[in-house]
Design an enzyme around this catalytic site. Structure first.
Site, PDB file in Angstrom:
ATOM      1  N   ASN A 109      -8.927  -0.737   3.698  1.00 34.81           N
ATOM      2  CA  ASN A 109      -8.912  -1.223   2.314  1.00 34.81           C
ATOM      3  C   ASN A 109      -7.757  -2.193   2.060  1.00 34.81           C
ATOM      4  OD1 ASN A 109      -6.982   0.787   2.527  1.00 34.81           O
ATOM      5  ND2 ASN A 109      -7.433   1.740   0.575  1.00 34.81           N
ATOM      6  N   ASP A 156      -2.069  -0.506   6.075  1.00 35.77           N
ATOM      7  CA  ASP A 156      -2.368   0.193   7.331  1.00 35.77           C
ATOM      8  C   ASP A 156      -3.838   0.570   7.458  1.00 35.77           C
ATOM      9  OD1 ASP A 156      -2.131   3.726   6.935  1.00 35.77           O
ATOM     10  OD2 ASP A 156      -2.319   2.277   5.325  1.00 35.77           O
ATOM     11  N   GLY A 171      -5.308   2.659  -2.994  1.00 32.56           N
ATOM     12  CA  GLY A 171      -6.594   3.260  -3.339  1.00 32.56           C
ATOM     13  C   GLY A 171      -6.434   4.402  -4.318  1.00 32.56           C
ATOM     14  N   ASP A 198       0.878  -1.166   0.000  1.00 37.58           N
ATOM     15  CA  ASP A 198       0.000   0.000   0.000  1.00 37.58           C
ATOM     16  C   ASP A 198       0.928   1.233   0.000  1.00 37.58           C
ATOM     17  OD1 ASP A 198      -2.302   1.711   0.588  1.00 37.58           O
ATOM     18  OD2 ASP A 198      -1.471   1.828   2.611  1.00 37.58           O
TER      19      ASP A 198
END
Length: 271
Positions: free
Chosen positions: A218, A215, A45, A9
């Protein structure tokens, strides 16, 4: 069993709070990953066009699970994208526009779209995440492929709004938290773990050979799916509880420290 895929991420994980990472150290580790045949995947995201800007030298040879799994690009090739029907898009937008405290970004393949009527501070913030952002009068008649909505709202309304949206859009979209005061609406099953699964099938990589870092809400599916799911020290408690492992804070190069251990086949990668 050796590691064959590492997925990160970005915000609050690979990037520090200044949206930076140690580029020299990562370049060294990435060279070693290539030598060992380990794939590097960015699973975020954020918008694809924003993500490639962080990796200008290698964007053409790594893979991106962008927009929370809505769009997968591998080595510069379009590999997968989810798509809402026009009717689903309108159903979601019509309801969101009734929520007074919610700012909306409709996430399409060509652009993100947001409204001229929102305040300048929000639009400026949105531009930092969406390199391609079109500011429009309204959401009708947009010609694009849509796979996600990003919502901005006051922190204190987050939990209640999540519950309301989950009930309202059951079967069409699923709300996931993606940071402070933000919710992503994603197509059911079209999450980061699904994007990784598509890449793993393409490359013949088992879940037991995958390392993931995250973290936020998502990241839950990909932290669970991989044998080596690492929650950041700065992650909320519920994320730490579902991940098999933990690493240091995003401001302390927690991801790079684990990648180094994986390359050296140190614990837990030596079992």
């Amino acid at each position: 069993m050796s590691v064959k895929l590492i997925a990160v991420d970005m915000d609050g994980t690979f990037l520090d709070d200044n949206k930076e990472y140690n580029r020299a150290r990562f370049a060294e580790l990435y060279a070693q990953m290539k030598e060992q045949g380990i794939r590097f995947v960015v699973a975020s995201g954020n918008q694809y066009y924003q993500l490639i800007s962080f990796f200008p030298e290698i964007a053409h040879e790594i893979s991106f699970v962008a927009d929370n799994g809505g769009w997968v690009v591998s080595e510069g090739k379009d590999t997968f994208n989810g798509e809402l029907t026009k009717q689903e898009f309108n159903t979601v937008i019509d309801h969101l526009l009734t929520l007074p405290h919610v700012d909306i970004i409709a996430c399409g393949k060509r652009n993100g779209y947001t409204l001229k009527s929102y305040d300048d501070a929000f639009i400026k913030m949105a531009r930092s995440y969406y390199h391609r952002l079109e500011v429009v009068e309204n959401f009708s008649n947009l010609d694009d492929v849509f796979f996600k909505f990003a919502l901005n709202l006051p922190d204190n309304l987050l939990d209640d709004t999540m519950d309301v949206l989950a009930a309202q859009f059951d079967g069409i979209m699923v709300p996931v938290t993606s940071g402070h005061g933000s919710i992503d609406l994603i197509i059911p099953g079209v999450h980061k773990a699904n994007g990784l699964r598509i890449l793993q099938e393409k490359w013949g990589i088992d879940d037991s050979e995958v390392v993931t870092f995250g973290d936020g809400g998502n990241d839950i599916e990909m932290l669970r799916q991989a044998k080596y799911g690492f929650a950041m020290a700065n992650a909320p408690e519920k994320i730490k509880q579902i991940a098999a492992y933990q690493t240091g804070h995003c401001n302390e190069q927690g991801v790079l420290n684990v990648i180094e251990r994986a390359l050296k086949k140190e614990a837990p990668f030596n079992a």
